[in-house]
Design an enzyme around this catalytic site. Structure first.
Site, PDB file in Angstrom:
ATOM      1  N   TYR A  17       0.796  -1.227   0.000  1.00 57.45           N
ATOM      2  CA  TYR A  17       0.000   0.000   0.000  1.00 57.45           C
ATOM      3  C   TYR A  17       0.833   1.285   0.000  1.00 57.45           C
ATOM      4  CZ  TYR A  17      -4.528  -2.294   0.762  1.00 57.45           C
ATOM      5  OH  TYR A  17      -5.678  -3.016   0.618  1.00 57.45           O
ATOM      6  N   LYS A  43       2.455 -15.423   3.492  1.00 57.42           N
ATOM      7  CA  LYS A  43       2.615 -16.275   2.304  1.00 57.42           C
ATOM      8  C   LYS A  43       4.106 -16.515   2.145  1.00 57.42           C
ATOM      9  CE  LYS A  43       1.192 -18.454  -1.344  1.00 57.42           C
ATOM     10  NZ  LYS A  43       0.550 -19.781  -1.212  1.00 57.42           N
ATOM     11  N   ASP A  95      -3.648 -18.607   1.913  1.00 58.82           N
ATOM     12  CA  ASP A  95      -4.587 -19.409   1.119  1.00 58.82           C
ATOM     13  C   ASP A  95      -5.256 -20.467   1.995  1.00 58.82           C
ATOM     14  OD1 ASP A  95      -2.075 -20.605   1.327  1.00 58.82           O
ATOM     15  OD2 ASP A  95      -2.022 -21.366  -0.730  1.00 58.82           O
ATOM     16  N   ASP A 107      -6.754  -6.896   4.330  1.00 56.38           N
ATOM     17  CA  ASP A 107      -7.871  -6.309   3.578  1.00 56.38           C
ATOM     18  C   ASP A 107      -8.747  -7.431   3.023  1.00 56.38           C
ATOM     19  OD1 ASP A 107      -9.400  -4.374   2.114  1.00 56.38           O
ATOM     20  OD2 ASP A 107      -8.324  -5.006   0.311  1.00 56.38           O
ATOM     21  N   ASP A 123     -12.898  -8.929   4.274  1.00 60.39           N
ATOM     22  CA  ASP A 123     -14.135  -8.972   3.481  1.00 60.39           C
ATOM     23  C   ASP A 123     -14.719 -10.386   3.554  1.00 60.39           C
ATOM     24  OD1 ASP A 123     -13.988  -6.277   2.624  1.00 60.39           O
ATOM     25  OD2 ASP A 123     -14.695  -6.811   0.615  1.00 60.39           O
TER      26      ASP A 123
HETATM   27  C1  IPM Z   1     -10.629  -1.122   3.214  1.00 58.89           C
HETATM   28  C2  IPM Z   1     -10.620  -0.674   1.769  1.00 58.89           C
HETATM   29  C3  IPM Z   1      -9.357   0.103   1.439  1.00 58.89           C
HETATM   30  C4  IPM Z   1      -8.175  -0.822   1.664  1.00 58.89           C
HETATM   31  C5  IPM Z   1      -9.335   0.686   0.008  1.00 58.89           C
HETATM   32  C6  IPM Z   1     -10.487   1.630  -0.221  1.00 58.89           C
HETATM   33  C7  IPM Z   1      -8.039   1.370  -0.318  1.00 58.89           C
HETATM   34  O1  IPM Z   1     -10.799  -1.769   0.926  1.00 58.89           O
HETATM   35  O2  IPM Z   1     -10.516  -0.250   4.097  1.00 58.89           O
HETATM   36  O3  IPM Z   1     -10.784  -2.306   3.483  1.00 58.89           O
HETATM   37  O4  IPM Z   1      -7.787  -1.603   0.776  1.00 58.89           O
HETATM   38  O5  IPM Z   1      -7.615  -0.771   2.757  1.00 58.89           O
HETATM   39 MN    MN Z   2     -11.277  -3.595   1.980  1.00 62.11          MN
END
Ligand code: IPM
Ligand code: MN
Ligand code: NAD
Length: 356
Positions: A135, A192, A225, A249, A253
Site C-alpha cells: 500500500y 505467504k 490461502d 484487507d 471482506d
Molecule cells: C478497506 C478498503 C481500502 C483498503 C481501500 C479503499 C483502499 O478496501 O478499508 O478495506 O484496501 O484498505
Molecule cells: Mn477492503
C-alpha cells in the site's frame, strides 16, 4: 483535554453519507459526552474545488480531536480515486495509524451463510498492518502503453512495522476478552512465506521472537490461502489473527461475509496514544448509494468501537445491545433479512438506546 470527547466526522462518499448520520444519532442517543464536528472531505468537495485534504488537515485532526469517525471514500466520477488515496490512506499513513483492528463477530445464526454455525463459533479479530506492505505506493511503471511495459509494486516490510503490529496483536490478546467473557488465548500469524520468502522470512522471525515474550499465549501460523479455506470450513479455529496490509484487507471482506455481509463489519485504525480513526469495513457501495437501503449497523457498531476506545464503555455496550436486539427481531435493512430502510433501521436503534 476537554471533558467532552471531540469527534471529527468524515461521512465521505456514497453510502458513507447515509450510514454515518445514523451512527452519529445513535451515539448522541446514548448521552455520551461527545462534541461533533463534521468535515466535507469527499469526492463532491474534490470535484468542486480540487481539494482532497486541506492544508495541515492531518495535523489539525491529530491536534484538535480525540477520535475520527469515517464513512467511506470512492466515487465513480473520480476515476483515479485520488481523493480516497489522499484522505483515507493519507490518514492511515500520515497519522501513523498502524493497527487496523477488525473484530469479526456473529450476532445471530441466521446471518451466517455457513451451516450449523452459532454466534459463539465466530468471535475473532483480525489485526491488520496498516502503514506498509503493497500500500505504500512504492514502485513505478516504465514504457507505459508499449509492448514492453513494466509495472512494479513493491511490498515494503520494515522490522519496526512488523514488530509493532505483531506486538499489538499479543497485547490485544491480553487486553480483550471474547464476547462470552472467556479469555483470548491464541495469536495466529498469517503470511505467504512459502512464496514471498523475503518479506515472509521477516514476519516469521519476528513472530517467533515476539511470541517468546508472551509464553501465556499459543502461537499459530497459516499461509493465507489455507487460512481462507479454514475460515469457511471452521471459523471456530480463530482467535486473534495478525497479518499484513493486503492479506488483512482481503480476509476481512471474507470474514464480513460470515457475519452477515459488509454491512455488519466494524473497524478501527489505531495508534495507541494518538488520535485514531474508526470506519466501517465496507466502501461507498455506488450501486446502492442514495437509495436508503444501505445497512447502517456496520457504521453504528464502529461508533461503539470508537466510544469503547475513548473509555465510554457503558455507552458502547448500550449500542451493541441495541444492534443485537434489532438483529434478533429482524428490525434491519434488507441485506440481513429485514424490511427497513437505512434511516428506519437507524431510528429503531436510536429509540431502543433512548428507552434502555
Ligand atoms: C478497506 C478498503 C481500502 C483498503 C481501500 C479503499 C483502499 O478496501 O478499508 O478495506 O484496501 O484498505
Ligand atoms: Mn477492503
Ligand atoms: P463496497 O464495500 O463499497 O461494496 C460492495 C458491495 O457490498 C456493495 O455493492 C453492496 O452490495 C454491498 N454492501 C457494502 N456495504 C453495504 C451496506 N452497508 N449495506 C448493504 N450492502 C452493502 O466495495 P466495492 O464495491 O469494492 O467498492 C466501492 C467503492 O468504495 C470503491 O471506490 C472502493 O475503492 C471504495 N472502498 C472504500 C472503502 C473505505 O473508504 N473504507 C472501503 C472499501 C471500498
Amino acid at each position: 483535554m476537554s471533558a467532552k470527547k471531540r469527534i471529527a466526522i468524515l461521512p465521505g462518499d456514497g453510502i458513507g453519507r447515509e450510514v454515518i448520520p445514523q451512527a452519529v444519532a445513535v451515539m448522541q442517543a446514548t448521552g455520551a459526552a461527545v462534541e461533533i464536528t463534521e468535515f466535507d472531505w469527499s469526492a463532491e468537495r474534490y470535484l468542486k474545488d480540487g481539494v482532497t485534504v486541506p492544508p495541515d488537515g492531518f495535523a489539525m485532526l491529530g491536534r484538535d480531536f480525540d477520535a475520527i469517525l469515517v464513512g467511506a471514500f470512492g466515487d465513480p466520477r473520480v476515476k483515479t480515486n485520488i481523493h480516497a488515496k489522499e484522505i483515507l490512506l493519507g490518514m492511515r499513513f500520515k497519522m501513523d495509524l498502524y493497527a487496523n483492528v477488525r473484530p469479526v463477530r456473529l450476532m445471530d445464526a441466521s446471518l451466517c451463510p455457513l451451516k450449523g454455525i452459532e454466534p459463539k463459533d465466530i468471535d475473532f479479530v483480525v489485526v491488520r498492518e496498516n502503514t506498509e506492505g503493497v500500500y505504500t505506493d512504492a514502485g513505478g511503471v516504465f514504457k507505459q502503453g508499449t509492448a514492453d511495459e513494466v509495472a512494479i509494486q513493491e511490498d515494503i516490510n520494515t522490522r519496526k512495522g512488523v514488530e509493532r503490529i505483531i506486538r499489538y496483536a499479543f497485547e490485544y490478546c491480553e487486553r480483550h476478552k471474547k464476547q462470552d467473557g472467556s479469555p483470548r488465548r491464541r495469536v495466529l500469524m498469517c503470511d505467504k512465506s512459502n512464496a514471498m520468502t523475503h518479506a515472509g522470512g521477516l514476519w516469521q522471525r519476528v513472530f517467533k521472537e515476539v511470541g517468546q515474550e508472551y509464553p501465556q499465549f499459543t502461537t499459530e501460523h497459516l499461509y493465507v490461502d489455507a487460512l481462507c479455506m479454514q475460515m469457511v470450513r471452521d471459523p471456530r479455529a480463530f482467535d486473534v489473527i495478525v497479518t499484513n496490509n493486503m492479506f488483512g484487507d482481503i480476509i476481512t471482506d471474507l470474514a464480513a461475509g460470515m457475519q452477515g455481509g459488509l454491512g455488519m463489519a466494524a473497524s478501527g485504525n489505531i495508534h495507541p496514544g494518538k488520535t485514531s480513526m474508526f470506519e466501517p469495513v465496507h466502501g461507498s457501495a455506488p450501486p446502492i448509494a442514495g437509495k436508503d437501503i444501505a445497512n447502517p449497523f456496520g457504521a453504528i457498531l464502529t461508533a461503539a468501537m470508537m466510544l469503547n476506545h475513548l473509555g465510554l464503555a457503558s455507552e458502547a455496550e448500550k449500542i451493541e445491545a441495541a444492534v443485537l436486539e434489532a438483529v434478533r427481531q429482524k428490525r434491519t435493512t434488507q441485506d440481513i433479512g429485514g424490511a427497513l430502510g437505512t434511516r428506519e433501521a437507524g431510528e429503531w436503534i436510536v429509540n431502543f438506546v433512548r428507552r434502555g
